[in-house]
Design a protein around this motif. Sequence first.
Motif, PDB file in Angstrom:
ATOM      1  N   UNK A 191      -2.017   2.568  -4.417  1.00  0.00           N
ATOM      2  CA  UNK A 191      -1.959   1.495  -3.736  1.00  0.00           C
ATOM      3  C   UNK A 191      -1.542   0.020  -4.105  1.00  0.00           C
ATOM      4  N   UNK A 192      -2.009  -0.061  -5.531  1.00  0.00           N
ATOM      5  CA  UNK A 192      -1.804  -0.896  -5.776  1.00  0.00           C
ATOM      6  C   UNK A 192       0.311  -1.195  -6.189  1.00  0.00           C
ATOM      7  N   UNK A 193       0.450   0.183  -5.757  1.00  0.00           N
ATOM      8  CA  UNK A 193       2.436   0.587  -6.479  1.00  0.00           C
ATOM      9  C   UNK A 193       2.829  -0.337  -5.198  1.00  0.00           C
ATOM     10  N   UNK A 194       2.277  -0.564  -3.697  1.00  0.00           N
ATOM     11  CA  UNK A 194       3.202  -1.305  -2.397  1.00  0.00           C
ATOM     12  C   UNK A 194       3.136  -2.536  -2.828  1.00  0.00           C
ATOM     13  N   UNK A 195       2.637  -2.818  -3.730  1.00  0.00           N
ATOM     14  CA  UNK A 195       2.391  -4.640  -4.044  1.00  0.00           C
ATOM     15  C   UNK A 195       4.237  -5.465  -3.429  1.00  0.00           C
ATOM     16  N   UNK A 196       4.664  -5.577  -2.724  1.00  0.00           N
ATOM     17  CA  UNK A 196       5.863  -6.263  -2.007  1.00  0.00           C
ATOM     18  C   UNK A 196       6.197  -5.741  -1.592  1.00  0.00           C
ATOM     19  N   UNK A 197       5.992  -4.442  -0.946  1.00  0.00           N
ATOM     20  CA  UNK A 197       6.957  -3.023  -0.503  1.00  0.00           C
ATOM     21  C   UNK A 197       7.077  -3.962   0.606  1.00  0.00           C
ATOM     22  N   UNK A 198       8.348  -3.786   1.417  1.00  0.00           N
ATOM     23  CA  UNK A 198       8.859  -3.497   2.700  1.00  0.00           C
ATOM     24  C   UNK A 198       8.164  -2.756   3.440  1.00  0.00           C
ATOM     25  N   UNK A 199       7.292  -2.754   4.206  1.00  0.00           N
ATOM     26  CA  UNK A 199       6.043  -1.557   5.165  1.00  0.00           C
ATOM     27  C   UNK A 199       6.471  -1.674   6.385  1.00  0.00           C
ATOM     28  N   UNK A 200       6.624  -0.812   6.904  1.00  0.00           N
ATOM     29  CA  UNK A 200       7.170  -0.069   8.307  1.00  0.00           C
ATOM     30  C   UNK A 200       5.257  -0.420   9.248  1.00  0.00           C
ATOM     31  N   UNK A 201       4.845  -1.307   9.923  1.00  0.00           N
ATOM     32  CA  UNK A 201       3.638  -1.264  10.361  1.00  0.00           C
ATOM     33  C   UNK A 201       3.168  -0.633  11.487  1.00  0.00           C
ATOM     34  N   UNK A 202       2.361  -1.107  12.255  1.00  0.00           N
ATOM     35  CA  UNK A 202       1.464  -0.865  14.181  1.00  0.00           C
ATOM     36  C   UNK A 202       1.720  -2.617  14.226  1.00  0.00           C
ATOM     37  N   UNK A 203       1.932  -2.483  15.650  1.00  0.00           N
ATOM     38  CA  UNK A 203       1.280  -3.350  15.864  1.00  0.00           C
ATOM     39  C   UNK A 203       0.106  -4.217  15.714  1.00  0.00           C
ATOM     40  N   UNK A 204      -0.252  -5.143  15.716  1.00  0.00           N
ATOM     41  CA  UNK A 204      -1.278  -6.293  14.926  1.00  0.00           C
ATOM     42  C   UNK A 204      -2.529  -5.650  15.447  1.00  0.00           C
ATOM     43  N   UNK A 205      -2.568  -5.470  17.095  1.00  0.00           N
ATOM     44  CA  UNK A 205      -3.891  -5.211  18.076  1.00  0.00           C
ATOM     45  C   UNK A 205      -3.830  -4.105  18.257  1.00  0.00           C
ATOM     46  N   UNK A 206      -3.725  -3.249  17.623  1.00  0.00           N
ATOM     47  CA  UNK A 206      -3.623  -1.834  17.382  1.00  0.00           C
ATOM     48  C   UNK A 206      -4.796  -1.259  16.573  1.00  0.00           C
ATOM     49  N   UNK A 207      -6.053  -0.650  16.940  1.00  0.00           N
ATOM     50  CA  UNK A 207      -6.564  -0.348  15.873  1.00  0.00           C
ATOM     51  C   UNK A 207      -6.475   0.541  14.509  1.00  0.00           C
ATOM     52  N   UNK A 208      -5.098   1.087  14.329  1.00  0.00           N
ATOM     53  CA  UNK A 208      -4.635   1.954  13.348  1.00  0.00           C
ATOM     54  C   UNK A 208      -4.113   0.702  12.164  1.00  0.00           C
TER      55      UNK A 208
END
Length: 205
Positions: free
Chosen positions: A39-56
């Motif tokens: 997980x530490x290797x993800x530091x600073x990487x461009x990340x595609x996330x879910x909307x902030x209010x979604x539980x996931x």
Amino acid sequence: LVAYPIKDSRLELIPIRNDRLVLICHPDHACAQSDKIQLSSLEGLNFIGFEPDIPTRKGIDKILKTFGVQVNVAMEFDNIETVKRGVVIENAVSLVPSDSVRGEVEAGTLIQVEIDGVDVRRPLGILRRRTKSITPAMRELIAILKDSALVSVLGVQDITQLGKVYSASTVRFFETYSIVALLYLMMTLGLAMLVRWLEQRMLLE
């Protein structure tokens, strides 16, 4: 059917499964060269996330915070399908349930990378009123859901959030929520018909 279900004294929680979360990326991404990644290797990487209010999204944010990892959230979406498309378009990474990317991994359009040293899971469960009893057919339906990968892809929150975002951008609230209600009706009627069919089959047996 909800992800990261919250306990409520008025409702009974029936655990369905714990989805294993994996890292996904484009085949040309640097992370695609490894079978496992910390997980530490993800530091600073461009990340595609879910909307902030979604539980996931809240669950993933909590995991990253626990391990002290900060990612660059490049885009946010309300469902897994658009998250996967965002990963391809932006050549970014994301964390999604492994069952939800089987097709893309087999087709070679996405690479799945295991998280090394951490078993990252997303709990799924059914919430039901305590006042209603569970029939044998309902028990069999729950068993089917536990074995189905479909529950990893679509949930009630996905449809609701999609309707909210679309109606806000188009100001077509009545039409949008009418379609959302129709989708709910189709889902519930379909499940009701399946339960009825199971009950009839069990009676014949």
